[in-house]
Design a protein around this motif. Sequence first.
Motif, short mmCIF file in Angstrom:
data_model
loop_
_atom_site.label_atom_id
_atom_site.label_comp_id
_atom_site.label_asym_id
_atom_site.label_seq_id
_atom_site.Cartn_x
_atom_site.Cartn_y
_atom_site.Cartn_z
N GLY A 13 0.82 -1.22 0.00
CA GLY A 13 0.00 0.00 0.00
C GLY A 13 0.85 1.27 0.00
N THR A 14 0.17 2.39 -0.24
CA THR A 14 0.88 3.68 -0.27
C THR A 14 0.59 4.52 0.97
N GLY A 15 -0.36 4.09 1.79
CA GLY A 15 -0.62 4.80 3.04
C GLY A 15 -1.14 6.22 2.89
N GLN A 16 -2.04 6.41 1.95
CA GLN A 16 -2.53 7.77 1.69
C GLN A 16 -3.12 8.43 2.93
N ILE A 214 -2.69 0.45 11.61
CA ILE A 214 -2.13 1.80 11.51
C ILE A 214 -2.64 2.40 10.20
N THR A 215 -3.50 3.39 10.32
CA THR A 215 -4.17 3.96 9.16
C THR A 215 -4.01 5.48 9.08
N ARG A 216 -4.20 6.12 10.24
CA ARG A 216 -4.11 7.59 10.29
C ARG A 216 -3.00 8.01 11.23
N PRO A 217 -2.55 9.30 11.12
CA PRO A 217 -1.37 9.72 11.89
C PRO A 217 -1.44 9.40 13.38
N GLU A 218 -2.61 9.53 13.98
CA GLU A 218 -2.71 9.30 15.42
C GLU A 218 -2.50 7.85 15.82
N ASP A 219 -2.52 6.95 14.82
CA ASP A 219 -2.38 5.53 15.14
C ASP A 219 -0.94 5.15 15.50
N LEU A 220 0.04 5.88 14.96
CA LEU A 220 1.43 5.48 15.20
C LEU A 220 1.85 5.65 16.66
N PRO A 221 1.62 6.81 17.28
CA PRO A 221 1.97 6.91 18.71
C PRO A 221 1.18 5.94 19.58
N LEU A 222 -0.03 5.63 19.18
CA LEU A 222 -0.81 4.64 19.92
C LEU A 222 -0.15 3.27 19.81
N ALA A 223 0.30 2.93 18.60
CA ALA A 223 0.98 1.64 18.42
C ALA A 223 2.27 1.60 19.24
N GLU A 224 2.97 2.73 19.28
CA GLU A 224 4.21 2.78 20.07
C GLU A 224 3.92 2.51 21.54
#
Length: 232
Positions: A13-16, A214-224
Amino acid sequence: MNTRCWVIIPAAGTGQRMRAALPKQYLPLLGRSVLEHSLSHFMSRQDIAGIIVALAPDDSYWPALEFLGKSSIRCVAGGPERAVSVRNALRELAQLAAPDDWVLVHDAARPCLRASDLDNLLDTLHEHPIGGILAIPVRDTLKRVSAEGVIADTVVREGLWLAQTPQMFRLAMLAEALDQAFTFGHPVTDEASAMELAGHVPCVVEGHSDNLKITRPEDLPLAEFLLSGLNC
Ligand SMILES: Nc1ccn([C@@H]2O[C@H](COP(=O)(O)OP(=O)(O)OP(=O)(O)O)[C@@H](O)[C@H]2O)c(=O)n1
Ligand SMILES: C[C@](O)(CO)[C@H](O)COP(=O)(O)O
């Protein structure tokens, strides 16, 4: 006959929706890429016969990744939609696996999969004739919202679940179901949809909400936060 378990990781995917400078599966997460975290859940398992990763044809990030076991992973060219990437990987897998072998399709964008949920999925379904998916029941009230941004109606949430991955199905059944979905022009966003269209009744194994995509920007810190807390 012992059936084997194979893994397909759609990572083309390109992660738009992430609006990042690089595809979200390559974003850094606790010192390694999202993709490496997702792969790690399967790499060291003795019950996984092999892994196939579907990469974008112009992926320039994968070659730069260096991690133990990378050479054991087969790569195929992904397609314009997730389902095409999965179908391409299934065609590669058909050369390695038996028709009744299991294939677990797991999004590269789901790095927080719990080992216990993966174990539960495998233990619950390993003798099932068809297979099924990890999912969680809907917990919030669901609203259908009109184009004008107002509530059109409330969707009854009883019986509604959020599909996750891995989605675990018999190889030949899934390949045939996906081919049928494409033949009849049915767009599918997960493997279970294709199996349902083919008339199968997939099982549901309850997972956990921290197996987020992980789909939207807020998902990355949550995953961390989740990965550091879960020590995955
Ligand atoms: N043509 C595609 C599209 C998606 N995927 C993979 O399928 C998973 C789930 O897809 P999604 O979250 O939609 O990823 P993207 O398509 O990259 O996201 P977006 O829709 O925001 O562009 C991801 O691991 C993604 O890399 C894929 O292999 N091939
Ligand atoms: C497969 C999946 O993760 C199940 O919820 C989801 O359908 C992927 O959808 P996407 O639009 O490709 O992210």
